[in-house]
Scaffold this motif. Structure first.
Motif, PDB file in Angstrom:
ATOM      1  N   SER A  44     103.316 162.837  55.668  1.00  0.00           N
ATOM      2  CA  SER A  44     101.892 163.546  56.037  1.00  0.00           C
ATOM      3  C   SER A  44     102.074 164.989  55.450  1.00  0.00           C
ATOM      4  CB  SER A  44     101.556 163.615  57.487  1.00  0.00           C
ATOM      5  OG  SER A  44     102.530 164.097  58.026  1.00  0.00           O
ATOM      6  N   PRO A  45     100.670 165.495  55.436  1.00  0.00           N
ATOM      7  CA  PRO A  45     100.552 166.916  54.909  1.00  0.00           C
ATOM      8  C   PRO A  45     101.026 167.832  55.879  1.00  0.00           C
ATOM      9  CG  PRO A  45      98.389 165.541  54.530  1.00  0.00           C
ATOM     10  CD  PRO A  45      99.554 164.792  55.058  1.00  0.00           C
ATOM     11  N   GLU A  46     100.950 167.568  57.241  1.00  0.00           N
ATOM     12  CA  GLU A  46     101.449 168.415  58.277  1.00  0.00           C
ATOM     13  C   GLU A  46     102.880 168.303  58.235  1.00  0.00           C
ATOM     14  OE1 GLU A  46     102.074 168.647  63.030  1.00  0.00           O
ATOM     15  OE2 GLU A  46     101.350 166.889  62.372  1.00  0.00           O
ATOM     16  N   GLU A  47     103.657 167.217  58.171  1.00  0.00           N
ATOM     17  CA  GLU A  47     105.061 167.310  57.753  1.00  0.00           C
ATOM     18  C   GLU A  47     105.614 168.001  56.592  1.00  0.00           C
ATOM     19  OE1 GLU A  47     108.857 164.238  57.878  1.00  0.00           O
ATOM     20  OE2 GLU A  47     106.905 163.463  57.704  1.00  0.00           O
ATOM     21  N   ALA A  48     104.617 167.892  55.506  1.00  0.00           N
ATOM     22  CA  ALA A  48     104.929 168.341  54.273  1.00  0.00           C
ATOM     23  C   ALA A  48     105.108 169.930  54.317  1.00  0.00           C
ATOM     24  CB  ALA A  48     104.086 167.887  53.234  1.00  0.00           C
ATOM     25  N   GLU A  49     104.113 170.512  55.154  1.00  0.00           N
ATOM     26  CA  GLU A  49     104.037 171.994  55.133  1.00  0.00           C
ATOM     27  C   GLU A  49     105.359 172.333  55.935  1.00  0.00           C
ATOM     28  OE1 GLU A  49     100.480 173.841  56.537  1.00  0.00           O
ATOM     29  OE2 GLU A  49      99.181 172.378  55.416  1.00  0.00           O
ATOM     30  N   VAL A  96     101.453 167.992  50.256  1.00  0.00           N
ATOM     31  CA  VAL A  96     100.390 169.137  50.769  1.00  0.00           C
ATOM     32  C   VAL A  96      98.841 168.827  50.103  1.00  0.00           C
ATOM     33  CG1 VAL A  96      99.796 171.547  51.248  1.00  0.00           C
ATOM     34  CG2 VAL A  96     102.362 170.617  51.922  1.00  0.00           C
ATOM     35  N   ALA A  97      99.214 168.724  48.847  1.00  0.00           N
ATOM     36  CA  ALA A  97      97.914 168.472  47.795  1.00  0.00           C
ATOM     37  C   ALA A  97      97.080 167.458  48.198  1.00  0.00           C
ATOM     38  CB  ALA A  97      98.265 168.485  46.715  1.00  0.00           C
ATOM     39  N   SER A  98      97.631 166.423  48.990  1.00  0.00           N
ATOM     40  CA  SER A  98      96.859 165.176  49.303  1.00  0.00           C
ATOM     41  C   SER A  98      96.034 165.515  50.644  1.00  0.00           C
ATOM     42  CB  SER A  98      97.900 163.850  49.358  1.00  0.00           C
ATOM     43  OG  SER A  98      98.593 164.269  50.747  1.00  0.00           O
ATOM     44  N   SER A  99      95.913 166.576  51.198  1.00  0.00           N
ATOM     45  CA  SER A  99      95.369 166.873  52.376  1.00  0.00           C
ATOM     46  C   SER A  99      93.896 166.867  52.180  1.00  0.00           C
ATOM     47  CB  SER A  99      95.848 168.159  53.083  1.00  0.00           C
ATOM     48  OG  SER A  99      95.021 168.441  54.296  1.00  0.00           O
ATOM     49  N   ARG A 100      93.054 166.652  52.879  1.00  0.00           N
ATOM     50  CA  ARG A 100      91.643 166.523  52.477  1.00  0.00           C
ATOM     51  C   ARG A 100      91.028 167.616  53.276  1.00  0.00           C
ATOM     52  NH1 ARG A 100      89.697 160.245  52.544  1.00  0.00           N
ATOM     53  NH2 ARG A 100      90.761 159.652  50.529  1.00  0.00           N
ATOM     54  N   ARG A 101      91.661 168.314  54.317  1.00  0.00           N
ATOM     55  CA  ARG A 101      91.117 169.349  55.180  1.00  0.00           C
ATOM     56  C   ARG A 101      90.493 170.691  54.435  1.00  0.00           C
ATOM     57  NH1 ARG A 101      94.040 173.247  58.411  1.00  0.00           N
ATOM     58  NH2 ARG A 101      96.203 173.695  57.497  1.00  0.00           N
ATOM     59  N   PRO A 102      89.766 171.258  54.800  1.00  0.00           N
ATOM     60  CA  PRO A 102      89.063 172.306  53.843  1.00  0.00           C
ATOM     61  C   PRO A 102      90.231 173.636  53.660  1.00  0.00           C
ATOM     62  CG  PRO A 102      87.375 171.796  55.820  1.00  0.00           C
ATOM     63  CD  PRO A 102      88.727 170.964  55.858  1.00  0.00           C
ATOM     64  N   GLN A 103      90.966 173.680  54.563  1.00  0.00           N
ATOM     65  CA  GLN A 103      91.940 174.871  54.610  1.00  0.00           C
ATOM     66  C   GLN A 103      93.201 174.268  53.742  1.00  0.00           C
ATOM     67  OE1 GLN A 103      90.875 173.567  57.214  1.00  0.00           O
ATOM     68  NE2 GLN A 103      89.918 175.279  58.691  1.00  0.00           N
ATOM     69  N   ALA A 104      93.303 173.146  53.176  1.00  0.00           N
ATOM     70  CA  ALA A 104      94.572 172.862  52.458  1.00  0.00           C
ATOM     71  C   ALA A 104      94.934 173.551  51.130  1.00  0.00           C
ATOM     72  CB  ALA A 104      94.571 171.254  52.280  1.00  0.00           C
ATOM     73  N   SER A 105      93.701 173.883  50.449  1.00  0.00           N
ATOM     74  CA  SER A 105      93.887 174.686  49.121  1.00  0.00           C
ATOM     75  C   SER A 105      94.458 176.112  49.594  1.00  0.00           C
ATOM     76  CB  SER A 105      92.539 174.881  48.569  1.00  0.00           C
ATOM     77  OG  SER A 105      92.829 175.448  47.255  1.00  0.00           O
TER      78      SER A 105
END
Length: 389
Positions: free
Chosen positions: A162-167, A189-198
């Motif tokens: 998951s993006p959380e685990e990846a971070e 992390v790049a697969s996350s869709r939340r606005p703050q991911a970038s």
């Protein structure tokens, strides 16, 4: 048969029976000794009776509150039953007990700080609380031996799901200078869709470039590009300000911090909103915590739906370990943050996925203050630019 022969046979039989009985009696007697609960618990776990092992440990704690070794047995029994979150809570209780024991000059039997942090990270990871697990893992690396650091570093070899685990893996890879694992985590992390991911990707990549590759030019370019590309996100501005401060700049960082505080959709929390406590200094811009303390700010989160906490922090180390800080909403602990690495450090934490409540009791607690009398180094926390967005 004479009486003498009969007596000899009786004595010999009694001696033989005693030889066989003594080991069993010794084992049974040993099981009654207060410090031998670990053997009883180990035997129970070997049989797969984890409830029995846990009960034995908890009975021991009723008699000896500061027997930390009993907590290790208790937590292991919970983990063997798949109760990882509960096992993690036990390790947090251990860390809470230690200052109380030291303040009262009481022995904390069997306490091992690196072991406690290592187990806490392991249990948190197994419970799916990846963000906090990564923070505690970094603290465990600093507090422990090289062997323990290698054991904890195994976490970066896992493929994040998951993006959380990846971070969390990415931050751990920065700590360990593991570029391959860092790049792999960043693809997730790049697969996350939340606005703050970038913004998170930019901050993590810039941190690796600065900390490990020593490529300051590329790191600065990346942060400046993120500021230009993401005007609605205050995090890149604070990250660039911290980067420039580490280079000795003052004017531009101050302007960037002001811009971050004024970004539309943010709720800046000034230090003056927090309660006073012993060992705490509050100025117009900074919260300085020089000892274990808990600060509370009661605030309205505003008209916008806020999900993240952003801040600039400075943590000074003592005995090789940096400060640990807990963030709470009321009495609910949301995360523990380890303020290590490049100073000042910028932290971005997604604490309210569904949105923070409109009225919030935001609490910040310094957990592991320490002083090294030989080097005169002291663990302190300085926080500024606290922003909800």
């Amino acid at each position: 048969m004479t009486a003498r022969v009969v007596l000899f046979v009786v004595l010999a039989a009694g001696f033989t029976a005693g030889v066989f009985a003594v080991p069993r009696l010794s084992r049974e007697f040993a099981r009654l000794l207060p410090d031998n609960y670990r053997q009883i618990a180990a035997e129970a776990m070997a049989r797969g009776d984890f409830s029995r092992a846990r009960m034995v440990a908890e009975k021991r704690l009723e008699r000896s509150y500061y027997d930390i070794a009993a907590h290790y047995v208790q937590a292991e029994a919970m983990a063997r039953q798949g109760q990882f979150a509960e096992a993690a809570d036990v390790m947090k209780l251990v860390l809470k007990k230690i200052p109380a024991a030291r303040a009262r000059n009481l022995p904390a039997l069997g306490f091992d700080e690196p072991k406690t942090l290592g187990l806490l990270a392991e249990y948190l990871w197994a419970a799916g609380r990846f963000t906090e697990a990564g923070e505690i893992a970094r603290a465990a690396i600093d507090s422990g031996s090289a062997m323990q650091a290698r054991e904890i570093s195994d976490a970066v070899t896992r493929m994040p799901q998951s993006p959380e685990e990846a971070e969390a893996v990415a931050r751990l890879a920065i700590k360990l200078n593991r570029r391959k694992e860092f790049d792999r985590a960043m693809t997730v992390v790049a697969s996350s869709r939340r606005p703050q991911a970038s913004a998170s990707r930019a901050l993590l990549e810039a941190s690796f470039l600065e900390c490990n590759d020593r490529d300051l030019t590329t790191a600065e370019e990346l942060l400046r590009a993120a500021v230009a590309r993401l005007p609605a996100d205050p995090a890149p501005r604070l990250a660039l300000a911290a980067f420039l401060e580490r280079r000795g700049a003052t004017t531009e960082p101050a302007a960037l911090r002001r811009e971050a505080r004024l970004t539309t959709g943010t709720r800046y929390v000034p230090p003056s909103m927090f309660s006073m406590a012993p060992g705490v200094t509050i100025t117009s811009d900074v919260l300085l915590m020089s000892r274990n303390a808990e600060l509370t700010a009661r605030l309205s989160t505003g008209v916008f739906r806020v999900t993240d906490l952003l801040f600039t922090g400075r943590g000074s180390s003592a005995l090789g370990v940096y400060p640990l800080m807990a963030v709470k909403a009321g009495e609910t602990e949301l995360v523990r943050i380890y303020l290590d690495g490049l100073q000042p450090v910028v932290g971005v934490w997604r604490l309210w996925p569904d949105g923070a409540p409109k009225m919030l009791d935001l609490k910040l607690e310094f957990l592991n203050d320490a002083y090294d009398p030989f080097t005169r180094s002291d663990r302190n926390i300085a926080l500024s630019d606290l922003i909800l967005y």
